[in-house]
Design a protein around this motif. Structure first.
Motif, PDB file in Angstrom:
ATOM      1  N   VAL A 173      -3.688  21.386  -4.708  1.00 62.88           N
ATOM      2  CA  VAL A 173      -4.181  22.295  -5.745  1.00 62.88           C
ATOM      3  C   VAL A 173      -4.151  23.742  -5.249  1.00 62.88           C
ATOM      4  CG1 VAL A 173      -6.213  22.943  -7.104  1.00 62.88           C
ATOM      5  CG2 VAL A 173      -5.606  20.536  -6.854  1.00 62.88           C
ATOM      6  N   ALA A 174      -4.407  23.937  -3.937  1.00 67.05           N
ATOM      7  CA  ALA A 174      -4.487  25.287  -3.366  1.00 67.05           C
ATOM      8  C   ALA A 174      -3.124  25.908  -3.072  1.00 67.05           C
ATOM      9  CB  ALA A 174      -5.316  25.244  -2.080  1.00 67.05           C
ATOM     10  N   VAL A 175      -2.101  25.068  -2.830  1.00 61.69           N
ATOM     11  CA  VAL A 175      -0.784  25.570  -2.412  1.00 61.69           C
ATOM     12  C   VAL A 175      -0.196  26.633  -3.342  1.00 61.69           C
ATOM     13  CG1 VAL A 175       1.659  24.845  -2.312  1.00 61.69           C
ATOM     14  CG2 VAL A 175       0.008  23.767  -0.847  1.00 61.69           C
ATOM     15  N   PRO A 176      -0.209  26.454  -4.675  1.00 62.18           N
ATOM     16  CA  PRO A 176       0.367  27.488  -5.542  1.00 62.18           C
ATOM     17  C   PRO A 176      -0.280  28.864  -5.371  1.00 62.18           C
ATOM     18  CG  PRO A 176      -0.014  25.474  -6.776  1.00 62.18           C
ATOM     19  CD  PRO A 176      -0.678  25.300  -5.447  1.00 62.18           C
ATOM     20  N   PHE A 177      -1.569  28.870  -4.990  1.00 56.14           N
ATOM     21  CA  PHE A 177      -2.273  30.142  -4.801  1.00 56.14           C
ATOM     22  C   PHE A 177      -1.977  30.749  -3.431  1.00 56.14           C
ATOM     23  CE2 PHE A 177      -4.781  27.515  -7.736  1.00 56.14           C
ATOM     24  CZ  PHE A 177      -4.871  28.372  -8.832  1.00 56.14           C
ATOM     25  N   ILE A 178      -1.701  29.873  -2.446  1.00 55.04           N
ATOM     26  CA  ILE A 178      -1.438  30.340  -1.080  1.00 55.04           C
ATOM     27  C   ILE A 178       0.023  30.761  -0.907  1.00 55.04           C
ATOM     28  CG2 ILE A 178      -1.401  29.625   1.365  1.00 55.04           C
ATOM     29  CD1 ILE A 178      -3.743  27.700   0.667  1.00 55.04           C
ATOM     30  N   ASP A 179       0.938  29.982  -1.493  1.00 54.41           N
ATOM     31  CA  ASP A 179       2.371  30.266  -1.359  1.00 54.41           C
ATOM     32  C   ASP A 179       2.975  30.513  -2.744  1.00 54.41           C
ATOM     33  OD1 ASP A 179       5.029  30.441  -0.782  1.00 54.41           O
ATOM     34  OD2 ASP A 179       5.228  28.446   0.106  1.00 54.41           O
ATOM     35  N   PRO A 180       3.221  31.789  -3.096  1.00 49.06           N
ATOM     36  CA  PRO A 180       3.762  32.122  -4.418  1.00 49.06           C
ATOM     37  C   PRO A 180       5.145  31.535  -4.680  1.00 49.06           C
ATOM     38  CG  PRO A 180       2.910  34.075  -3.285  1.00 49.06           C
ATOM     39  CD  PRO A 180       2.947  32.971  -2.282  1.00 49.06           C
ATOM     40  N   SER A 181       5.876  31.160  -3.609  1.00 56.13           N
ATOM     41  CA  SER A 181       7.227  30.601  -3.786  1.00 56.13           C
ATOM     42  C   SER A 181       7.198  29.130  -4.212  1.00 56.13           C
ATOM     43  CB  SER A 181       8.022  30.732  -2.482  1.00 56.13           C
ATOM     44  OG  SER A 181       7.471  29.887  -1.471  1.00 56.13           O
ATOM     45  N   PHE A 182       6.024  28.511  -4.167  1.00 53.39           N
ATOM     46  CA  PHE A 182       5.904  27.089  -4.516  1.00 53.39           C
ATOM     47  C   PHE A 182       6.197  26.871  -5.997  1.00 53.39           C
ATOM     48  CE2 PHE A 182       3.404  23.500  -6.138  1.00 53.39           C
ATOM     49  CZ  PHE A 182       3.852  22.482  -5.301  1.00 53.39           C
ATOM     50  N   THR A 183       7.038  25.876  -6.287  1.00 52.10           N
ATOM     51  CA  THR A 183       7.325  25.504  -7.678  1.00 52.10           C
ATOM     52  C   THR A 183       6.965  24.037  -7.898  1.00 52.10           C
ATOM     53  OG1 THR A 183       9.622  25.008  -7.086  1.00 52.10           O
ATOM     54  CG2 THR A 183       9.170  27.186  -8.004  1.00 52.10           C
ATOM     55  N   VAL A 184       6.380  23.759  -9.040  1.00 48.09           N
ATOM     56  CA  VAL A 184       5.978  22.383  -9.378  1.00 48.09           C
ATOM     57  C   VAL A 184       7.227  21.541  -9.626  1.00 48.09           C
ATOM     58  CG1 VAL A 184       4.750  20.961 -11.063  1.00 48.09           C
ATOM     59  CG2 VAL A 184       3.767  23.130 -10.326  1.00 48.09           C
ATOM     60  N   ALA A 185       7.279  20.345  -9.009  1.00 51.18           N
ATOM     61  CA  ALA A 185       8.478  19.501  -9.072  1.00 51.18           C
ATOM     62  C   ALA A 185       8.676  18.843 -10.430  1.00 51.18           C
ATOM     63  CB  ALA A 185       8.407  18.435  -7.980  1.00 51.18           C
ATOM     64  N   LEU A 281       3.398  19.942   2.177  1.00 50.96           N
ATOM     65  CA  LEU A 281       2.201  20.795   2.130  1.00 50.96           C
ATOM     66  C   LEU A 281       2.079  21.647   3.390  1.00 50.96           C
ATOM     67  CD1 LEU A 281      -0.529  18.410   0.626  1.00 50.96           C
ATOM     68  CD2 LEU A 281       0.584  20.331  -0.494  1.00 50.96           C
ATOM     69  N   GLY A 282       2.322  21.025   4.552  1.00 55.74           N
ATOM     70  CA  GLY A 282       2.245  21.744   5.825  1.00 55.74           C
ATOM     71  C   GLY A 282       3.225  22.893   5.891  1.00 55.74           C
ATOM     72  N   ASN A 283       4.426  22.684   5.391  1.00 50.19           N
ATOM     73  CA  ASN A 283       5.437  23.755   5.397  1.00 50.19           C
ATOM     74  C   ASN A 283       5.039  24.913   4.494  1.00 50.19           C
ATOM     75  OD1 ASN A 283       7.103  22.397   7.200  1.00 50.19           O
ATOM     76  ND2 ASN A 283       8.211  21.309   5.586  1.00 50.19           N
ATOM     77  N   HIS A 284       4.487  24.599   3.326  1.00 51.70           N
ATOM     78  CA  HIS A 284       4.046  25.656   2.401  1.00 51.70           C
ATOM     79  C   HIS A 284       2.818  26.394   2.923  1.00 51.70           C
ATOM     80  CE1 HIS A 284       6.780  25.256  -0.979  1.00 51.70           C
ATOM     81  NE2 HIS A 284       6.681  23.935  -0.900  1.00 51.70           N
ATOM     82  N   LEU A 285       1.984  25.684   3.698  1.00 51.77           N
ATOM     83  CA  LEU A 285       0.763  26.301   4.248  1.00 51.77           C
ATOM     84  C   LEU A 285       1.014  26.995   5.581  1.00 51.77           C
ATOM     85  CD1 LEU A 285      -1.700  23.389   3.409  1.00 51.77           C
ATOM     86  CD2 LEU A 285      -1.663  25.627   2.314  1.00 51.77           C
ATOM     87  N   GLY A 286       2.230  26.861   6.125  1.00 48.24           N
ATOM     88  CA  GLY A 286       2.592  27.527   7.375  1.00 48.24           C
ATOM     89  C   GLY A 286       2.082  26.837   8.624  1.00 48.24           C
TER      90      GLY A 286
END
Length: 480
Positions: A173-185, A281-286
């Motif tokens: 749920v938090a990833v879209p707010f943390i990583d703006p490049s994230f797109t819903v599959a 998730l780990g990749n998007h969260l760095g």
């Protein structure tokens, strides 16, 4: 005396940890996609809540019974043979469960040390079967020696897995707010029609997996009479637990939909989905592969512990206090250390057959995991049937038994609800026998899965029917 009672919230959390796991989310998403959200809501309301409350009444009625389901059946029917079949079913359904654990350990270690799911895609089924058989036989041998340390480690890791399941939902749920490049599959996740299942035969063939996911509530029964004011607080605890499971299932499935396209689900999602999800998730969260490695290590410990515990505990339940009229003496035989040596031997033979069987009809590790998971969803719920049978018999003789907690006070309505759960479980098991692979794409694998899905439960049941005959012959020989 009141300070010795357990709070309803504590019982609810114990029950939640007993029943629920992240694998339930992954496996059902792999079969139904994002429409599983509606399926979760339906299964909770129509099946799981009544199931948990039925267990509550049985546990409260037979508070001094030590044999669990088989004791309930014996008390409500007065028939030792029927109780034996309940005990046999409880044990024998673990055969397919045990056969899957070595592959789970193998996949988890592959992700921890290689950082990918190549174990589930590159290795041949023959090699996987041989390695899995070796892993199982090692654990079978170690189980005869006692594995207290591993069970403790597994218990701690199990708590960690529960935390990881909740953490997955929060992070997704938090990833879209943390990583703006994230797109819903999955497209159109904001549209209600995206979540509505297509209620066809293929859909109904997957409900056994949902039943399998929410099963095991009978483990809660020892806590019914430990709760403060059970009549009021036990239903509250169970409904709260069901709500938590429902929320975890729905949000977990939505999170899976964000990471994996519901319209294009990977073939290896059952085998690798949980690890891939934490890796994404780990990749998007760095944080790279840290989350995946932690999950992999916890999964290795949990699966190893489950393998050891599920060899040992159900066997002791079946044989330690077995009725000599139905269980032959040779199967109850113990060595000088008190080990049920022939019981372990029978376990070893049956599980080894299931582990080796895929060599003759499965072509890839991904399909192997899918087939074994589905086979478990057909076989495992067979033990839940006895819970509902006992509840039906309880309501048929409601004047004979007293319970501090009653799920339904009207015995006719209670019998009907028990019958509904009983019939639904049987129907789910039968429909689950339909293979989940496309016949046109792989007819030999489809046919292998159909035959094995039908034959396996029948053979396991028949074996339980043969033992009393052997015991009878054994007794006649002794008399002669």
């Amino acid at each position: 005396m009141a300070d010795k009672k357990i709070r309803w919230f504590t019982v609810s959390m114990i029950a939640f940890s007993m029943v629920w796991g992240f694998g339930n989310v992954v496996n059902n998403y792999a079969q139904q996609g994002i429409s599983v959200v509606v399926s979760w809501i339906l299964i909770m309301l129509l099946y799981f809540v009544p199931y948990a409350l039925i267990v509550g009444q049985l546990g409260s009625t037979f508070k001094t019974s030590s044999g669990g389901v088989s004791s309930w059946v014996k008390e409500t029917t007065g028939k030792r043979k029927v109780a034996y079949y309940a005990a046999w079913t409880y044990w024998v359904v673990h055969i397919t469960y045990l056969a899957q654990k070595p592959q789970s350990v193998l996949i988890a270690l592959g992700w921890v040390f290689k950082g990918n799911g190549r174990v589930a895609t590159d290795m041949s089924v023959q090699i996987v079967a041989i390695i899995s058989l070796i892993i199982f036989l090692i654990f079978l041998f170690l189980s005869t020696k006692g594995l207290t340390t591993l069970k403790v480690i597994g218990s701690v890791a199990g708590s960690g897995m529960l935390v990881m399941s909740i953490l997955f939902i929060i992070l997704a749920v938090a990833v879209p707010f943390i990583d703006p490049s994230f797109t819903v599959a999955t497209p159109d996740m904001g549209s209600l029609k995206t979540y509505i299942p297509d209620f066809n035969l293929s859909y109904f063939a997957t409900i056994s997996m949902l039943v399998f996911a929410v099963g095991g509530a009978e483990k809660i029964s020892p806590y019914v009479n430990s709760i403060d004011r059970p009549t009021k607080n036990f239903p509250k605890a169970m409904i709260f637990m069901a709500t938590m499971i429902g929320i975890s299932a729905v949000l977990g499935s939505v999170a899976m939909g964000m990471l994996f396209d519901s319209n294009n689900i990977p073939d290896d999602l059952m085998a690798n989905g949980a690890y891939s999800a934490f890796q994404i998730l780990g990749n998007h969260l760095g944080v790279g592969n840290i989350l995946m490695i932690i999950y992999g290590l916890a999964q290795t410990a949990v699966q190893s512990s489950a393998l050891a515990f599920s060899i040992d505990a159900p066997l002791k339940i079946l044989l330690s206090d077995a009725d000599p009229e139905y269980v032959p003496q040779w199967l109850r035989k113990k060595n000088k250390n008190g080990t049920l040596i022939n019981g372990y031997l029978l376990t070893g033979i049956l599980v080894s057959i299931i582990i080796i069987l895929p060599i003759f009809g499965i072509k890839s590790m991904s399909i192997l995991v899918q087939w074994l998971t589905n086979l478990n969803s057909i076989v495992m719920p067979m033990r839940y049937i006895w819970v509902f049978f006992a509840y039906m018999m309880l309501n048929a003789q409601y004047k004979k038994f007293h319970s501090e907690y009653k799920f339904i006070k009207n015995p006719k309505l209670g019998f009907f609800v028990g019958f509904w759960c009983f019939a639904f479980t049987i129907l789910a098991c039968i429909l689950g026998m339909l293979p989940k692979v496309d016949y046109a794409a792989d007819p030999s694998s489809w046919m292998f899965q159909l035959i094995s899905n039908i034959v396996t439960p029948i053979v396991l049941i028949l074996l339980g029917m043969i033992l009393p005959m052997i015991a009878k012959r054994e007794k006649q020989k002794q008399l002669n």
